[in-house]
Design a protein around this motif. Structure first.
Motif, PDB file in Angstrom:
ATOM      1  N   SER A 260       0.833  -1.193   0.000  1.00  0.00           N
ATOM      2  CA  SER A 260       0.000   0.000   0.000  1.00  0.00           C
ATOM      3  C   SER A 260       0.873   1.250   0.000  1.00  0.00           C
ATOM      4  O   SER A 260       1.963   1.264   0.573  1.00  0.00           O
ATOM      5  N   SER A 261       0.375   2.304  -0.657  1.00  0.00           N
ATOM      6  CA  SER A 261       1.060   3.606  -0.667  1.00  0.00           C
ATOM      7  C   SER A 261       2.489   3.480  -1.154  1.00  0.00           C
ATOM      8  O   SER A 261       3.426   3.972  -0.530  1.00  0.00           O
ATOM      9  N   CYS A 262       2.646   2.818  -2.283  1.00  0.00           N
ATOM     10  CA  CYS A 262       3.986   2.623  -2.838  1.00  0.00           C
ATOM     11  C   CYS A 262       4.166   3.299  -4.201  1.00  0.00           C
ATOM     12  O   CYS A 262       5.159   3.057  -4.885  1.00  0.00           O
ATOM     13  N   GLY A 263       3.195   4.133  -4.610  1.00  0.00           N
ATOM     14  CA  GLY A 263       3.358   4.898  -5.837  1.00  0.00           C
ATOM     15  C   GLY A 263       3.276   4.088  -7.113  1.00  0.00           C
ATOM     16  O   GLY A 263       3.744   4.545  -8.160  1.00  0.00           O
ATOM     17  N   MET A 264       2.685   2.894  -7.081  1.00  0.00           N
ATOM     18  CA  MET A 264       2.597   2.064  -8.278  1.00  0.00           C
ATOM     19  C   MET A 264       1.489   2.571  -9.204  1.00  0.00           C
ATOM     20  O   MET A 264       0.432   2.989  -8.744  1.00  0.00           O
ATOM     21  N   SER A 265       1.737   2.480 -10.507  1.00  0.00           N
ATOM     22  CA  SER A 265       0.755   2.935 -11.494  1.00  0.00           C
ATOM     23  C   SER A 265       0.145   1.783 -12.271  1.00  0.00           C
ATOM     24  O   SER A 265      -0.724   2.001 -13.112  1.00  0.00           O
ATOM     25  N   GLU A 266       0.592   0.551 -12.017  1.00  0.00           N
ATOM     26  CA  GLU A 266       0.041  -0.610 -12.702  1.00  0.00           C
ATOM     27  C   GLU A 266       0.213  -1.852 -11.832  1.00  0.00           C
ATOM     28  O   GLU A 266       0.997  -1.863 -10.880  1.00  0.00           O
ATOM     29  N   PHE A 267      -0.522  -2.892 -12.169  1.00  0.00           N
ATOM     30  CA  PHE A 267      -0.392  -4.156 -11.441  1.00  0.00           C
ATOM     31  C   PHE A 267       0.912  -4.834 -11.845  1.00  0.00           C
ATOM     32  O   PHE A 267       1.157  -5.036 -13.041  1.00  0.00           O
ATOM     33  N   PRO A 268       1.770  -5.191 -10.894  1.00  0.00           N
ATOM     34  CA  PRO A 268       3.007  -5.903 -11.248  1.00  0.00           C
ATOM     35  C   PRO A 268       2.673  -7.288 -11.815  1.00  0.00           C
ATOM     36  O   PRO A 268       1.874  -8.025 -11.227  1.00  0.00           O
ATOM     37  N   TYR A 269       3.281  -7.642 -12.922  1.00  0.00           N
ATOM     38  CA  TYR A 269       2.921  -8.884 -13.597  1.00  0.00           C
ATOM     39  C   TYR A 269       3.343 -10.126 -12.821  1.00  0.00           C
ATOM     40  O   TYR A 269       2.782 -11.213 -13.026  1.00  0.00           O
ATOM     41  N   PHE A 270       4.294  -9.971 -11.899  1.00  0.00           N
ATOM     42  CA  PHE A 270       4.718 -11.149 -11.138  1.00  0.00           C
ATOM     43  C   PHE A 270       3.577 -11.709 -10.283  1.00  0.00           C
ATOM     44  O   PHE A 270       3.639 -12.843  -9.819  1.00  0.00           O
ATOM     45  N   LEU A 271       2.517 -10.908 -10.066  1.00  0.00           N
ATOM     46  CA  LEU A 271       1.385 -11.396  -9.283  1.00  0.00           C
ATOM     47  C   LEU A 271       0.785 -12.661  -9.900  1.00  0.00           C
ATOM     48  O   LEU A 271       0.245 -13.508  -9.185  1.00  0.00           O
ATOM     49  N   LYS A 272       0.876 -12.770 -11.199  1.00  0.00           N
ATOM     50  CA  LYS A 272       0.288 -13.921 -11.887  1.00  0.00           C
ATOM     51  C   LYS A 272       0.884 -15.231 -11.400  1.00  0.00           C
ATOM     52  O   LYS A 272       0.200 -16.273 -11.398  1.00  0.00           O
ATOM     53  N   SER A 273       2.119 -15.212 -10.963  1.00  0.00           N
ATOM     54  CA  SER A 273       2.796 -16.449 -10.568  1.00  0.00           C
ATOM     55  C   SER A 273       2.540 -16.839  -9.115  1.00  0.00           C
ATOM     56  O   SER A 273       2.967 -17.898  -8.681  1.00  0.00           O
ATOM     57  N   LEU A 274       1.826 -15.994  -8.379  1.00  0.00           N
ATOM     58  CA  LEU A 274       1.639 -16.258  -6.943  1.00  0.00           C
ATOM     59  C   LEU A 274       0.437 -17.179  -6.750  1.00  0.00           C
ATOM     60  O   LEU A 274      -0.679 -16.752  -6.481  1.00  0.00           O
ATOM     61  N   LYS A 275       0.681 -18.460  -6.882  1.00  0.00           N
ATOM     62  CA  LYS A 275      -0.389 -19.448  -6.855  1.00  0.00           C
ATOM     63  C   LYS A 275      -0.986 -19.636  -5.468  1.00  0.00           C
ATOM     64  O   LYS A 275      -2.141 -20.055  -5.335  1.00  0.00           O
ATOM     65  N   ASN A 276      -0.230 -19.360  -4.406  1.00  0.00           N
ATOM     66  CA  ASN A 276      -0.698 -19.611  -3.049  1.00  0.00           C
ATOM     67  C   ASN A 276      -0.927 -18.323  -2.249  1.00  0.00           C
ATOM     68  O   ASN A 276      -0.966 -18.356  -1.025  1.00  0.00           O
ATOM     69  N   LEU A 277      -1.070 -17.199  -2.941  1.00  0.00           N
ATOM     70  CA  LEU A 277      -1.254 -15.924  -2.259  1.00  0.00           C
ATOM     71  C   LEU A 277      -2.581 -15.910  -1.490  1.00  0.00           C
ATOM     72  O   LEU A 277      -3.626 -16.336  -2.001  1.00  0.00           O
ATOM     73  N   GLU A 278      -2.540 -15.430  -0.253  1.00  0.00           N
ATOM     74  CA  GLU A 278      -3.731 -15.357   0.598  1.00  0.00           C
ATOM     75  C   GLU A 278      -4.168 -13.912   0.839  1.00  0.00           C
ATOM     76  O   GLU A 278      -5.360 -13.631   0.895  1.00  0.00           O
TER      77      GLU A 278
END
Length: 1004
Positions: free
Chosen positions: A506-524
């Motif tokens: 949160s509050s990290c100045g990001m302007s887009e979704f990081p694509y590495f999220l796609k690989s997080l199969k077990n994210l809770e």
């Protein structure tokens, strides 16, 4: 005969081969036992999860029973099954964390495995199952582990038949109960017991004296959180082989250690949050020569002193957390514990800096150098008041795995770590600054990284996290990083480890979704709130945590479109403060928190939403939703917060609020609802906030709400209620009420005197710190009020302070006088009776409302003078409006009153004095009578002038006048300052001038 020898030789070789072959291979499993195991497996549902607990964290591959197959002839080769080498009988079954879910019935084929010696079922889900008496049939049982498995009911007395039992583990079966009779019988027969773990088992009805006959073979006893009460027998503390004793979290358990002539082989002792007294810790350490782990967290008998640990040099683990210690950490005493590996002083009130120890080998001749704690693996000083920089010796500890320094006042840079041993790093909620340490990316064993809410800066390459293959938690929110990530969809190497389960950015100045999220199969958990992410939620994001995501927070961005919410496991969804458009998405079946407030959604609420059986918080506020509110929402047994304010809902408020519902906050403010307030709200016994303001609701005052036992906020403003409020119908109405807003209706009659007398929640209200009314739900469950008139302005409250106490009866048709009983509500912050038809004087008793911050009595027919008590006592008043009344006389002065401008008094032709342009001296000269009345009004000063002038002759008057000539202006000012009356200063100076004139007349 010669021909017989070759035959005998061959036969001998064949027999030796058969014997050798048979002895080298294990016998096949007995068919009946193989069948029993398969039936056992098939009686449960198999899930891909394990009960979450530190004890089970190493078992990451559940479902050991899946490999069981009838096509495999030998069940002794099945996973988790061990057979006797000679008989082939199943003697050990280890199914910990196997994903078993269902009821373990007494007729289960498990109980036909009569040769079992070891049974381990920990970490499965048998919730609702009782511990069957059939367990008593395992006459050869040595180890029985049923921990973390959800068993319920009474512990059967048949466990006493397990006379060979060495280990019994029932840890964290919360609903298992242990009665005294059963326990005495079990204790009497289990004479070989060495390890007994009953943590969380309900022993509230078990007498501590039933432990008198525990086996002398006992080496480990864990009774933590077992709700024991009464006096614990000392003989248990003297068991000859006891090495581990845990009595923690039994606040009603008391007793004490022997004071003399005793010794014990105890190695681990935990008395945290218990009533077991240790009078003398140095003496205890001297007697317990083998003690190496001491836990006294939240221990009311502990007093910190420089000599407390003098005899405890053998200690390797020390936990003194949550004891409200103050002052400085006794580092000199801690340094005597040269073998220390675990140190926990968290959640205290320690101040100061951590000393800058240095290693002897770095500077042997320095007198400032002392031996550092070289063997530390855990250092937890979180939640204190420590300051300064984090000293370099912490970064150089060779074996340090756990660093907890969060919630302090540390500043400066984070230095580079000299070793790669870290498993947990918690530096959150400090004032650390500078760049992200590169050495963190070398911590190959790191599982949790928490740096949130600091002032760290610089460019952070997200791809560098790919090196940390064991990482489970990343919390880097609320810093000043700028992020660089490779969003190349074709880069297959751009993947985070599958272990990552929680990501907070949160509050990290990001302007887009990081694509590495796609690989997080077990994210809770995923938190990307308060960034600048724009546009639609991309389709590829649906692959993230497809079967695991529980929490999704994308609030406070600039998202415009979310087509679906496909995660079936999702429970917490926060999409607030975006620009999302279109119709409401269909929610996952397990949703408990859903907020889409401050978006652009349109359409109606589908009744399908009522199928969400776990729904806890539903916030649709500040959208363009319309239609009727589904009546089925009133039937929800789980819903605690329903916030639909600032939409376009029409029709009536749902009439059916079911009995036993959990509703705590209902906010329907600023819609187009009409009709009357439904009486079924009486079924909402947990209701704390009711806000139906700014609608078209009609009817008389809903007096029946007075019986709701927890109602704290009642807002009926700007509706069409009418008629008198009347008197209470019950003895103690509205006991917990803190905010009541009836403004903008058509109420008539007198102000409700009897209600004011019963607003107990507005009298002597106290609060510890800055607290808010909340649901206690995950994160954002704060109650809101659409608007409240505070200091003359409409204010929307996204959070409601528990100390905000206010009454607003403005813009009605109330008549009569302001009752004195209002002055009993001494915790009031705001009072608004404006725009009514009130008459009479302003009660001087309002000066008792010393906490008042705003007071609005404007646009009434109040008369008389402004009581001086208001100026003298209302020192926190920040807003005052007495305009458009019939008040007269001088405006009283005080440091607070002198800050108000003329708008506070306009429309009162009889008022004079600052800040009005009309001076009180412009009126006709004060007659002696009016002067006397003014003096009497301001009594308790230097003299009671009326008594002097009327009770004594003129000679006495002259005498007093001469006396006043002796007093200088400075002396008079000093006296007046002591009596705190500015009017007295003017009066005294005027009297001195008159005295001089009288003296001249006398001489003439």
């Amino acid at each position: 005969m010669m021909g017989l020898f070759p035959w005998l030789h061959s036969l001998t070789i064949l027999l030796l081969f058969v014997i050798t072959s048979s002895s080298s291979s294990s016998p096949l499993c007995h068919p009946n036992e193989s069948s029993a195991l398969l039936h056992f497996k098939n009686s449960f549902t198999i899930f891909n999860y394990c009960t979450s607990h530190y004890k089970l964290k190493t078992y990451v591959n559940p479902n050991e029973t899946i490999s069981w197959d009838i096509t495999t002839n030998d069940c002794c080769k099945w996973s988790g099954v061990t057979c006797d080498d000679i008989t082939g009988h199943v003697i050990r079954l280890d199914l910990k964390c196997s994903g078993l879910q269902g009821i373990l019935h007494s007729n289960n084929t498990l109980f036909s495995l009569s040769h079992l010696q070891s049974l381990i079922l920990s970490g499965n889900d048998f919730y609702g199952s009782t511990i069957s008496s059939q367990f008593g049939k395992f006459s050869s049982m040595v180890h029985l582990d049923l921990s973390y498995s959800g068993f319920i009911g009474q512990l059967p007395i048949q466990l006493s038949y397990l006379s060979k039992l060495v280990t019994l583990d029932l840890t964290e079966n919360y609903d298992v109960k242990l009665e005294t009779y059963s326990w005495k019988t079990i204790v009497a027969n289990l004479t070989n017991l060495r390890e007994l773990f009953l943590s969380y088992v309900d022993m509230s009805s078990t007498s501590p004296h039933s432990f008198m006959n525990l086996s002398t073979s006992l080496t480990s006893l864990d009774l933590s959180l077992s709700r024991l009460q009464g006096k614990f027998p000392k003989n248990v503390l003297n068991l000859p082989n006891l090495q581990r004793l845990d009595l923690s979290q039994n606040i009603n358990l008391n007793g004490s250690f022997p004071k003399y002539n005793w010794s014990s082989p105890l190695r681990v002792l935990n008395l945290s949050s218990s009533g077991i007294v240790i009078d003398n810790i140095p003496y205890l350490c001297r007697k317990l020569k083998y003690l190496h782990a001491l836990s006294l967290s939240d221990y009311k008998f502990l007093r910190l002193s420089p000599t407390l640990l003098d005899n405890c040099t053998q200690i390797t683990s020390l936990d003194f957390s949550s004891n409200d210690f103050e002052g400085y950490i006794p580092w000199s005493s801690i340094l005597n514990l040269q073998k220390l590996t675990y140190l926990d002083f968290s959640r205290n009130n320690f101040i100061g800096q951590i000393p800058k120890f240095c290693s002897n080998y770095l500077n042997e001749n320095s007198s400032l150098c002392v031996s550092p704690l070289l063997f530390l693996t855990t250092l937890d000083l979180s939640v204190n008041k420590l300051n300064g920089t984090i000293p370099s010796w912490i970064y150089s500890l060779p074996s340090l795995q756990y660093i907890g320094l969060s919630s302090n006042n540390f500043s400066g840079n984070i230095q580079e770590f000299q070793h790669n041993s870290l498993v947990y790093l918690g530096l959150n909620f400090n004032s650390l600054q500078g760049l992200f340490p590169k050495s963190i990316f070398q911590q190959v064993n790191l599982t949790s990284l928490n740096l949130l809410s600091n002032n760290l800066s610089g460019v952070l390459q997200l791809d560098q996290f790919l090196r940390l293959k064991n990482l489970k938690v990343i919390q880097i929110s609320n810093n000043n990083f700028s992020f660089v990530s490779n969003n190349n969809n074709n880069n297959n190497n751009n993947t985070f480890p599958n272990t990552l389960s929680r990501l907070y950015m949160s509050s990290c100045g990001m302007s887009e979704f990081p694509y590495f999220l796609k690989s997080l199969k077990n994210l809770e958990h995923l938190d990307l709130s308060n960034n600048q992410i724009e546009g639609s939620v991309p389709q590829w994001l649906w692959n993230m945590g497809k079967d695991s995501l529980l929490v999704l927070d994308l609030s406070h961005n600039s998202l415009t479109q979310i087509d679906q919410i496909p995660w079936k496991t999702l429970q917490f969804i926060d999409l607030r403060f975006n620009q999302l458009q279109g119709y409401l998405p269909i929610l996952p079946p397990h949703t408990s928190f859903f907020s889409i407030s401050n978006n652009l959604f349109v359409g109606e609420i589908s009744p399908v939403i009522c199928d969400l059986s776990s729904l806890d918080v539903l916030d649709f506020s500040n959208n363009n939703l319309s239609g009727n509110i589904p009546s089925c929402l009133g039937n929800s047994s789980s819903l605690r917060v329903l916030d639909l304010q600032k939409n376009k809902f029409q029709g009536i408020i749902p009439l059916a609020f079911a009995k036993g519902n959990s509703l705590r906050a209902l906010n329907l403010n600023e819609n187009q609802l009409e009709g009357s307030l439904p009486n079924s709200l009486l079924n909402c016994k947990e209701l704390e906030l009711l806000d139906i303001g700014n609608n078209k609701i009609n009817g008389s005052f809903p007096w029946w709400l007075e019986s709701l036992p927890k109602l704290q906020v009642l807002t009926l403003r700007n509706n069409r209620f009418q008629g008198p409020i009347g008197n209470p119908k019950i003895r103690n109405p509205f006991q917990t009420l803190r905010i009541i807003d009836l403004s903008g209706n058509e109420f008539t009659g007198h102000l409700p005197l009897k209600y004011f007398e019963n607003f107990v929640g507005m009298i002597d209200a106290t609060s510890d710190g800055l607290n808010y009314m909340a649901t206690n739900s995950y994160q954002m469950g704060y109650y809101q009020i659409s608007s409240l008139t505070i200091k003359g302005n409409y204010v929307g409250l996204l959070k409601i302070q528990t100390m905000l106490i206010a009454i607003d009866f403005s813009r009605n048709n109330f008549i009569g006088m302001i009752p004195n009983s209002i002055s009993k509500l001494n915790s009031l912050k705001g009072l608004n009776f404006s725009h009514n038809k009130l008459i009479g004087n302003i009660p001087s008793s309002l000066g008792n409302l010393s906490n008042l911050e705003w007071l609005d009595l404007s646009s009434n027919e109040l008369s008389g003078k402004i009581p001086w008590q208001l100026a003298a006592n209302l020192n926190q008043l920040g807003f005052l409006n007495l305009s458009v009344n019939k008040l007269e006389g001088p405006i009283p002065h005080s440091r607070q009153f002198d800050t108000f401008n003329e708008n506070s008094y306009n429309g009162n032709s009889g008022l004079c004095g600052f800040p009005l342009s009309k001076s009180c001296n412009e009126d006709k000269p004060s007659s002696p009578t009016s002067q006397e009345e003014e003096n009497e009004e301001h009594g308790n000063g230097l003299f009671n002038w009326k008594s002097v002038l009327m009770g004594y002759g003129s000679g006495m008057v002259i005498g007093i006048s001469v006396g006043y000539m002796v007093l200088t202006h400075k002396i008079i000012d000093g006296i007046v300052e002591r009596v705190k009356g500015e009017q007295w200063l003017q009066l005294a100076k005027r009297s001195k001038r008159n005295a001089r004139q009288n003296c001249r007349i006398g001489r003439s």
